[in-house]
Design a protein around this motif. Structure first.
Motif, PDB file in Angstrom:
ATOM      1  N   UNK A 155       0.808  -1.219   0.000  1.00 49.37           N
ATOM      2  CA  UNK A 155       0.000   0.000   0.000  1.00 49.37           C
ATOM      3  C   UNK A 155       0.845   1.275   0.000  1.00 49.37           C
ATOM      4  N   UNK A 156       2.109   1.167   0.381  1.00 45.78           N
ATOM      5  CA  UNK A 156       2.982   2.354   0.434  1.00 45.78           C
ATOM      6  C   UNK A 156       3.155   2.988  -0.949  1.00 45.78           C
ATOM      7  N   UNK A 157       3.619   2.230  -1.968  1.00 50.22           N
ATOM      8  CA  UNK A 157       3.725   2.862  -3.296  1.00 50.22           C
ATOM      9  C   UNK A 157       2.374   3.256  -3.874  1.00 50.22           C
ATOM     10  N   UNK A 158       1.325   2.502  -3.523  1.00 51.73           N
ATOM     11  CA  UNK A 158      -0.022   2.858  -3.997  1.00 51.73           C
ATOM     12  C   UNK A 158      -0.415   4.229  -3.452  1.00 51.73           C
ATOM     13  N   UNK A 159      -0.137   4.454  -2.179  1.00 52.80           N
ATOM     14  CA  UNK A 159      -0.430   5.757  -1.567  1.00 52.80           C
ATOM     15  C   UNK A 159       0.348   6.876  -2.263  1.00 52.80           C
ATOM     16  N   UNK A 160       1.645   6.649  -2.478  1.00 53.00           N
ATOM     17  CA  UNK A 160       2.490   7.685  -3.105  1.00 53.00           C
ATOM     18  C   UNK A 160       1.980   8.047  -4.495  1.00 53.00           C
ATOM     19  N   UNK A 161       1.628   7.039  -5.273  1.00 51.01           N
ATOM     20  CA  UNK A 161       1.118   7.270  -6.629  1.00 51.01           C
ATOM     21  C   UNK A 161      -0.190   8.049  -6.570  1.00 51.01           C
ATOM     22  N   UNK A 162      -1.061   7.650  -5.650  1.00 48.30           N
ATOM     23  CA  UNK A 162      -2.352   8.317  -5.513  1.00 48.30           C
ATOM     24  C   UNK A 162      -2.183   9.771  -5.063  1.00 48.30           C
ATOM     25  N   UNK A 163      -1.283   9.994  -4.116  1.00 46.17           N
ATOM     26  CA  UNK A 163      -1.085  11.339  -3.572  1.00 46.17           C
ATOM     27  C   UNK A 163      -0.511  12.294  -4.617  1.00 46.17           C
ATOM     28  N   UNK A 164       0.535  11.871  -5.308  1.00 43.89           N
ATOM     29  CA  UNK A 164       1.179  12.758  -6.283  1.00 43.89           C
ATOM     30  C   UNK A 164       0.357  12.909  -7.568  1.00 43.89           C
ATOM     31  N   UNK A 165      -0.550  11.953  -7.783  1.00 49.99           N
ATOM     32  CA  UNK A 165      -1.401  12.051  -8.968  1.00 49.99           C
ATOM     33  C   UNK A 165      -2.736  12.715  -8.686  1.00 49.99           C
ATOM     34  N   UNK A 166      -2.930  13.168  -7.444  1.00 52.07           N
ATOM     35  CA  UNK A 166      -4.216  13.745  -7.045  1.00 52.07           C
ATOM     36  C   UNK A 166      -4.463  15.091  -7.723  1.00 52.07           C
ATOM     37  N   UNK A 167      -5.684  15.252  -8.253  1.00 54.95           N
ATOM     38  CA  UNK A 167      -6.090  16.508  -8.886  1.00 54.95           C
ATOM     39  C   UNK A 167      -7.287  17.136  -8.179  1.00 54.95           C
ATOM     40  N   UNK A 168      -8.081  16.303  -7.540  1.00 52.17           N
ATOM     41  CA  UNK A 168      -9.306  16.784  -6.902  1.00 52.17           C
ATOM     42  C   UNK A 168      -9.289  16.442  -5.414  1.00 52.17           C
ATOM     43  N   UNK A 169     -10.239  17.033  -4.683  1.00 59.74           N
ATOM     44  CA  UNK A 169     -10.360  16.736  -3.250  1.00 59.74           C
ATOM     45  C   UNK A 169     -10.622  15.252  -3.032  1.00 59.74           C
ATOM     46  N   UNK A 170     -11.413  14.662  -3.916  1.00 54.25           N
ATOM     47  CA  UNK A 170     -11.716  13.234  -3.807  1.00 54.25           C
ATOM     48  C   UNK A 170     -10.473  12.375  -3.918  1.00 54.25           C
ATOM     49  N   UNK A 171      -9.533  12.790  -4.769  1.00 54.01           N
ATOM     50  CA  UNK A 171      -8.280  12.043  -4.925  1.00 54.01           C
ATOM     51  C   UNK A 171      -7.474  12.061  -3.624  1.00 54.01           C
ATOM     52  N   UNK A 172      -7.450  13.221  -2.983  1.00 55.76           N
ATOM     53  CA  UNK A 172      -6.717  13.328  -1.713  1.00 55.76           C
ATOM     54  C   UNK A 172      -7.404  12.520  -0.616  1.00 55.76           C
ATOM     55  N   UNK A 173      -8.738  12.483  -0.651  1.00 50.19           N
ATOM     56  CA  UNK A 173      -9.462  11.668   0.318  1.00 50.19           C
ATOM     57  C   UNK A 173      -9.126  10.191   0.128  1.00 50.19           C
ATOM     58  N   UNK A 174      -9.002   9.793  -1.136  1.00 51.34           N
ATOM     59  CA  UNK A 174      -8.670   8.396  -1.422  1.00 51.34           C
ATOM     60  C   UNK A 174      -7.264   8.056  -0.933  1.00 51.34           C
ATOM     61  N   UNK A 175      -6.320   9.000  -1.098  1.00 54.84           N
ATOM     62  CA  UNK A 175      -4.957   8.785  -0.610  1.00 54.84           C
ATOM     63  C   UNK A 175      -4.965   8.621   0.909  1.00 54.84           C
ATOM     64  N   UNK A 198      -0.747  13.767  10.013  1.00 55.26           N
ATOM     65  CA  UNK A 198      -0.393  13.456   8.628  1.00 55.26           C
ATOM     66  C   UNK A 198      -1.647  13.233   7.774  1.00 55.26           C
ATOM     67  N   UNK A 199      -2.608  12.498   8.344  1.00 55.51           N
ATOM     68  CA  UNK A 199      -3.849  12.230   7.603  1.00 55.51           C
ATOM     69  C   UNK A 199      -4.604  13.521   7.294  1.00 55.51           C
ATOM     70  N   UNK A 200      -4.644  14.423   8.273  1.00 56.73           N
ATOM     71  CA  UNK A 200      -5.330  15.702   8.070  1.00 56.73           C
ATOM     72  C   UNK A 200      -4.666  16.505   6.962  1.00 56.73           C
ATOM     73  N   UNK A 201      -3.341  16.549   6.984  1.00 56.27           N
ATOM     74  CA  UNK A 201      -2.606  17.307   5.962  1.00 56.27           C
ATOM     75  C   UNK A 201      -2.713  16.654   4.582  1.00 56.27           C
ATOM     76  N   UNK A 202      -2.826  15.335   4.562  1.00 54.15           N
ATOM     77  CA  UNK A 202      -2.975  14.620   3.285  1.00 54.15           C
ATOM     78  C   UNK A 202      -4.366  14.841   2.706  1.00 54.15           C
ATOM     79  N   UNK A 203      -5.388  14.700   3.562  1.00 55.67           N
ATOM     80  CA  UNK A 203      -6.774  14.812   3.086  1.00 55.67           C
ATOM     81  C   UNK A 203      -7.156  16.237   2.724  1.00 55.67           C
ATOM     82  N   UNK A 204      -6.525  17.225   3.410  1.00 55.48           N
ATOM     83  CA  UNK A 204      -6.875  18.629   3.180  1.00 55.48           C
ATOM     84  C   UNK A 204      -5.620  19.452   2.864  1.00 55.48           C
TER      85      UNK A 204
END
Length: 197
Positions: A22-42, A143-149
């Motif tokens: 899940x670590x690389x999956x998270x990194x890919x999701x986070x850096x590829x995020x374009x919308x708020x929903x993407x960050x929520x998924x990360x 960390x979760x708060x800063x990632x999601x928002x």
């Protein structure tokens, strides 16, 4: 340590493998995020990782599946996800590097102290203490708060990081107190192997 092939496929260890994946999956999701929903998924990926961490510990203890492999895999998976979150946020938040430096100093200092005391005085801690767990929980929450928002006001971001530093400092001071107690006990002539709870 006793490593057996069948231990590699115990359910708790399989969950550790999942957390590592899940670590690389998270990194890919986070850096590829374009919308708020993407960050929520990360952030959701981190939550899944945290849940499997809780789950593998419960299964290992309740079903007598604690293994030497698991004792290595579990903290490795934890630190790997923490490192991934911190690196990702450091790239996004310019003053995050201060927390990274402080965290590195704390972890390296504690690691060196633990090794020296064990090698020289045959003394060691038995698992994480409550303040270590509180520190980890606060770190994850921040960390979760800063990632999601990611669009949070910079003042709020700084406040959250200060909260995180405060929790790290509490744990650091409390662990130092235990190490000092170990040294005092040793000077009193108690030489046998002691595990501090």
């Amino acid at each position: 340590m006793n490593f057996e092939v069948n231990h590699l496929f115990k359910i708790p260890n399989l969950l550790c493998y999942l957390r590592i994946i899940l670590v690389p999956v998270f990194c890919i999701m986070f850096f590829g995020a374009d919308t708020a929903g993407d960050y929520y998924m990360a952030a959701g990926i981190v939550l899944i990782s945290g849940f499997t961490d809780f789950l593998d510990g419960q299964i290992a203890r309740r079903c007598n599946m604690i293994t030497d492999v698991g004792k290595l895999l579990d903290p490795f998976a934890d630190k790997l996800m923490q490192l991934a979150m911190i690196i990702c946020l450091t790239i996004k938040i310019k003053f995050m590097y201060l927390l990274v430096i402080y965290l590195i100093v704390k972890e390296v200092s504690m690691f060196i102290a633990a090794i020296v005391i064990y090698k020289k005085y045959n003394r060691r801690l038995n698992g994480a203490k409550w303040y270590g767990k509180v520190c980890t929980a606060v770190l994850y929450a921040v960390m979760l708060t800063l990632i999601a928002f990611p669009g949070l006001n910079s003042y709020i971001q700084k406040y959250l990081i200060i909260v995180c530093v405060s929790a790290l400092t509490l744990a650091f001071v409390m662990y130092i107190r235990i190490y000092i107690k170990m040294l005092k006990d040793t000077k009193q002539g108690n030489k046998e192997i002691v595990i501090y709870y």
